[in-house]
Design a protein around this motif. Structure first.
Motif, PDB file in Angstrom:
ATOM      1  N   ARG A 112       0.975  -1.158   0.151  1.00 45.46           N
ATOM      2  CA  ARG A 112       0.049  -0.045  -0.017  1.00 45.46           C
ATOM      3  C   ARG A 112       1.005   1.248  -0.081  1.00 45.46           C
ATOM      4  O   ARG A 112       1.966   1.231   0.845  1.00 45.46           O
ATOM      5  CB  ARG A 112      -0.759   0.049   1.303  1.00 45.46           C
ATOM      6  N   TYR A 113       0.389   2.057  -0.967  1.00 46.16           N
ATOM      7  CA  TYR A 113       1.529   3.600  -0.960  1.00 46.16           C
ATOM      8  C   TYR A 113       0.675   4.196   0.295  1.00 46.16           C
ATOM      9  O   TYR A 113      -0.412   4.982  -0.182  1.00 46.16           O
ATOM     10  CB  TYR A 113       1.334   4.107  -2.337  1.00 46.16           C
ATOM     11  N   GLU A 114       1.394   4.480   1.385  1.00 46.16           N
ATOM     12  CA  GLU A 114       0.943   5.227   2.446  1.00 46.16           C
ATOM     13  C   GLU A 114       2.252   5.778   3.020  1.00 46.16           C
ATOM     14  O   GLU A 114       3.392   5.214   2.698  1.00 46.16           O
ATOM     15  CB  GLU A 114      -0.106   4.824   3.194  1.00 46.16           C
ATOM     16  N   ARG A 115       1.784   6.685   3.841  1.00 46.41           N
ATOM     17  CA  ARG A 115       2.921   7.514   4.629  1.00 46.41           C
ATOM     18  C   ARG A 115       3.521   6.299   5.766  1.00 46.41           C
ATOM     19  O   ARG A 115       2.832   5.966   6.509  1.00 46.41           O
ATOM     20  CB  ARG A 115       2.473   8.663   5.446  1.00 46.41           C
ATOM     21  N   PRO A 116       5.000   6.076   5.550  1.00 48.65           N
ATOM     22  CA  PRO A 116       5.532   4.901   6.318  1.00 48.65           C
ATOM     23  C   PRO A 116       5.560   5.604   7.905  1.00 48.65           C
ATOM     24  O   PRO A 116       5.815   6.705   8.136  1.00 48.65           O
ATOM     25  CB  PRO A 116       6.736   4.623   5.865  1.00 48.65           C
ATOM     26  N   ARG A 120       4.499   0.399  10.371  1.00 48.49           N
ATOM     27  CA  ARG A 120       3.679   0.291   9.372  1.00 48.49           C
ATOM     28  C   ARG A 120       4.354   0.612   7.841  1.00 48.49           C
ATOM     29  O   ARG A 120       5.027   1.686   7.780  1.00 48.49           O
ATOM     30  CB  ARG A 120       2.139   1.188   9.072  1.00 48.49           C
ATOM     31  N   TYR A 121       4.546  -0.193   6.896  1.00 49.85           N
ATOM     32  CA  TYR A 121       5.312  -0.124   5.795  1.00 49.85           C
ATOM     33  C   TYR A 121       4.688  -0.228   4.494  1.00 49.85           C
ATOM     34  O   TYR A 121       3.476  -0.635   4.501  1.00 49.85           O
ATOM     35  CB  TYR A 121       6.501  -1.084   5.823  1.00 49.85           C
ATOM     36  N   ARG A 122       5.090   0.169   3.382  1.00 45.49           N
ATOM     37  CA  ARG A 122       4.594   0.284   2.133  1.00 45.49           C
ATOM     38  C   ARG A 122       4.615  -1.352   1.545  1.00 45.49           C
ATOM     39  O   ARG A 122       3.728  -1.541   0.864  1.00 45.49           O
ATOM     40  CB  ARG A 122       5.140   1.007   1.072  1.00 45.49           C
ATOM     41  N   GLN A 123       5.695  -1.877   2.056  1.00 45.74           N
ATOM     42  CA  GLN A 123       5.304  -3.521   1.892  1.00 45.74           C
ATOM     43  C   GLN A 123       5.508  -4.187   3.247  1.00 45.74           C
ATOM     44  O   GLN A 123       6.321  -3.750   3.990  1.00 45.74           O
ATOM     45  CB  GLN A 123       6.363  -4.086   1.066  1.00 45.74           C
ATOM     46  N   ILE A 274       0.142   0.803  24.756  1.00 46.43           N
ATOM     47  CA  ILE A 274       0.953   0.895  23.482  1.00 46.43           C
ATOM     48  C   ILE A 274       0.727   2.257  23.018  1.00 46.43           C
ATOM     49  O   ILE A 274       1.352   2.283  21.759  1.00 46.43           O
ATOM     50  CB  ILE A 274       1.057  -0.285  22.722  1.00 46.43           C
ATOM     51  N   GLY A 275       0.406   3.135  23.579  1.00 45.44           N
ATOM     52  CA  GLY A 275       0.321   4.688  23.171  1.00 45.44           C
ATOM     53  C   GLY A 275      -0.951   4.807  22.116  1.00 45.44           C
ATOM     54  O   GLY A 275      -1.967   3.891  22.236  1.00 45.44           O
ATOM     55  N   ALA A 276      -1.008   5.827  21.666  1.00 41.63           N
ATOM     56  CA  ALA A 276      -2.321   6.277  20.881  1.00 41.63           C
ATOM     57  C   ALA A 276      -2.572   5.236  19.799  1.00 41.63           C
ATOM     58  O   ALA A 276      -3.792   5.025  19.443  1.00 41.63           O
ATOM     59  CB  ALA A 276      -2.001   7.637  20.184  1.00 41.63           C
ATOM     60  N   GLN A 277      -1.595   4.731  18.985  1.00 47.84           N
ATOM     61  CA  GLN A 277      -1.832   3.736  17.864  1.00 47.84           C
ATOM     62  C   GLN A 277      -2.055   2.486  18.697  1.00 47.84           C
ATOM     63  O   GLN A 277      -1.088   1.597  18.401  1.00 47.84           O
ATOM     64  CB  GLN A 277      -0.694   3.856  16.898  1.00 47.84           C
ATOM     65  N   ASN A 278      -3.097   2.098  19.389  1.00 50.04           N
ATOM     66  CA  ASN A 278      -3.181   0.910  20.249  1.00 50.04           C
ATOM     67  C   ASN A 278      -3.942  -0.136  19.264  1.00 50.04           C
ATOM     68  O   ASN A 278      -4.166  -1.171  20.172  1.00 50.04           O
ATOM     69  CB  ASN A 278      -3.764   0.965  21.660  1.00 50.04           C
ATOM     70  N   ALA A 279      -4.464   0.188  18.378  1.00 49.68           N
ATOM     71  CA  ALA A 279      -4.995  -1.063  17.813  1.00 49.68           C
ATOM     72  C   ALA A 279      -4.313  -2.004  17.094  1.00 49.68           C
ATOM     73  O   ALA A 279      -3.228  -1.773  16.490  1.00 49.68           O
ATOM     74  CB  ALA A 279      -5.893  -0.267  16.435  1.00 49.68           C
ATOM     75  N   GLY A 304      -7.687  -9.586   9.539  1.00 48.39           N
ATOM     76  CA  GLY A 304      -6.304  -9.237   8.989  1.00 48.39           C
ATOM     77  C   GLY A 304      -5.379  -8.339  10.195  1.00 48.39           C
ATOM     78  O   GLY A 304      -5.996  -7.580  10.616  1.00 48.39           O
ATOM     79  N   LEU A 305      -4.230  -8.767  10.275  1.00 47.10           N
ATOM     80  CA  LEU A 305      -3.306  -8.181  11.167  1.00 47.10           C
ATOM     81  C   LEU A 305      -1.903  -8.167  10.523  1.00 47.10           C
ATOM     82  O   LEU A 305      -1.366  -9.066   9.838  1.00 47.10           O
ATOM     83  CB  LEU A 305      -3.328  -8.793  12.456  1.00 47.10           C
ATOM     84  N   GLY A 306      -1.259  -6.850  10.711  1.00 46.33           N
ATOM     85  CA  GLY A 306       0.180  -6.399  10.184  1.00 46.33           C
ATOM     86  C   GLY A 306       1.166  -7.042  11.341  1.00 46.33           C
ATOM     87  O   GLY A 306       1.031  -6.943  12.416  1.00 46.33           O
ATOM     88  N   LEU A 307       2.107  -8.117  10.965  1.00 41.57           N
ATOM     89  CA  LEU A 307       3.095  -8.601  11.594  1.00 41.57           C
ATOM     90  C   LEU A 307       4.200  -7.584  12.022  1.00 41.57           C
ATOM     91  O   LEU A 307       4.545  -7.890  13.198  1.00 41.57           O
ATOM     92  CB  LEU A 307       3.616 -10.010  11.031  1.00 41.57           C
ATOM     93  N   GLU A 308       4.349  -6.719  11.135  1.00 42.30           N
ATOM     94  CA  GLU A 308       5.539  -5.781  11.569  1.00 42.30           C
ATOM     95  C   GLU A 308       4.836  -5.234  12.901  1.00 42.30           C
ATOM     96  O   GLU A 308       5.687  -4.833  13.839  1.00 42.30           O
ATOM     97  CB  GLU A 308       5.928  -4.895  10.467  1.00 42.30           C
TER      98      GLU A 308
END
Length: 425
Positions: A112-116, A120-123, A274-279, A304-308
């Motif tokens: 996904r092309y978004e702000r790293p 959270r990464y583009r890949q 874990i801070g503001a981004q706790n989802a 779905g969940l991101g492993l990074e």
């Protein structure tokens, strides 16, 4: 020109790869215990799959997809999410003709092309599960509990769930009209994206993070107030099941998720501290997606969940993640004769399941011992002319400092002993 990894991508180095394998092993074990089978879909698909399945008004399709034309002029897109490709494979290979429900899981790269940003990464790598062919609210509860089970196995505590229902094609049209009327009264506060989406998909406006849109969303009509009897009954059953299973959840009418295919149950899972981004992840039911992509009406639900992101949280919370294992034995050889014997011994040890290595740089005895400690190796196995003459190897336990001699005839059996190897692990 200095060449670096593209922005929004990252290398997984050896010190990190062992943590990835540990996490992947935990996921494979969890899915096996829950009765899910692995599926692997291509990294790229026909663009139309995501336009139809994900929705042409979503941020993913409008802004974030990596799309290109191949040499045959076909429009292809690097996979931006995992559900639509899994549905495509489910239909293409006739998995719906087998005994239902079909329970699948996947792990693989998402683009996904978004702000790293942190985690959270583009890949990035996504783990997801999908269940096709079951409309039972117990399946909704199962996938939610599956998320919680994974996090608890990994050592995360204080896990909570935010839950909502966004209705179905029966009750959503009336709700849609209420939303449009609400936003039309304050259109000057909407961002440009939401002005474009308002008539086509007003639920997307609820998901916008722009300040003016968020203020309007906070006082917008709620989907829970417009559910049909079937959706009301389904949502009540999901809540009752979660309560019976001891799941800490709260109803949050603001959750709509960012993809067009969701119906009825939607949810997000959070970890405190874990801070503001706790989802941690989210998911929900998508009873119309299979039909949208070309199949017969088939209920579906998943997450779905991101492993990074998950690895970052595990490290921040001090949860167990393994260090690189090193080797069981490092052969320290002195002289040409000992080196030849060491090479032969090296391959005998490896065939016996003993992880082992030796020096390839012609180091001195002291330098070889230092290198063995850095690997780290459990045992330094010293072979020189004197040891060969006597038919023994000098062993030093680099963990405990003990030293002993072992017959060369018994050395492989000694190092391959399961209890001795288990001490290292």
């Amino acid at each position: 020109m200095e060449i670096k990894a593209a922005r929004g991508t990252r290398d997984v180095l050896p010190s990190e790869a062992v943590k990835w394998r540990y996490l992947e092993d935990q996921i494979h074990r969890l899915c096996r215990e829950y009765g899910y089978q692995e599926i692997r879909t291509p990294v790229f698909e026909h663009t139309e799959l995501f336009v139809r399945g994900v929705g042409d008004t979503t941020d993913i399709v409008e802004k974030e997809m990596y799309t290109f034309d191949d040499r045959g002029g076909r429009s292809l897109t690097l996979r931006p999410e995992g559900t639509a490709p899994t549905v495509r494979a489910y239909l293409e290979h006739g998995l719906g003709h087998a005994a239902q429900p079909t329970k699948l899981y996947y792990m693989g790269p998402i683009f996904r092309y978004e702000r790293p940003q942190a985690g959270r990464y583009r890949q990035h790598t996504q783990f997801g599960v999908e269940v096709f062919g079951a409309s039972d609210p117990a399946v909704d509860a199962e996938v939610i509990c599956m998320c919680i089970d994974l996090y608890q196995r990994l050592g995360l505590r204080d896990i909570s769930v935010s839950l909502n229902s966004i209705g179905c094609p029966v009750c959503r049209p009336a709700y849609r009209e209420r939303l449009i009327a609400h936003y039309r009264a304050s259109m000057e506060e909407l961002c440009g994206d939401c002005l474009r989406r308002l008539e086509r998909n007003p639920l997307r406006v609820l998901d916008c993070r722009r300040e003016g849109c968020r203020r309007l969303a906070a006082v917008a009509p709620r989907s829970l107030e417009h559910l049909c009897p079937e959706c009301t009954g389904h949502f009540t059953a999901v809540k009752n099941l979660l309560t019976a299973l001891g799941v800490n959840y709260q109803v949050d009418a603001g959750i709509v998720r960012g993809l067009d295919y969701y119906t009825k149950t939607v949810f997000e899972v959070y970890a405190s501290g874990i801070g503001a981004q706790n989802a941690l992840n989210g998911g929900g039911r998508y009873d119309g997606l299979v039909e949208t992509i070309g199949g017969t009406p088939t209920p579906g639900v998943g997450f779905g969940l991101g492993l990074e992101r998950l690895l970052l949280v595990l490290e921040d919370r001090g949860c167990y993640l393994p260090d690189p294992p090193g080797v069981d034995a490092f052969l320290v050889t002195l002289g040409d004769r000992a080196r030849r014997a060491g090479l032969e011994l090296l391959y005998r040890l490896r065939k016996a399941g003993v992880s082992s290595d030796l020096d390839y740089l012609g180091r001195s005895l002291k330098a070889q011992m230092k290198y063995a400690a850095k690997l780290p190796a459990r045992w330094a196995v010293v072979l020189g002319d004197d040891e060969l003459e006597r038919g023994v190897a000098a062993l030093k336990d680099l963990t405990r400092g003990a030293q002993l001699e072992v017959s060369l005839d018994e050395l492989v059996e000694f190092l391959a002993d399961p209890e001795r190897k288990a001490e290292r692990r």
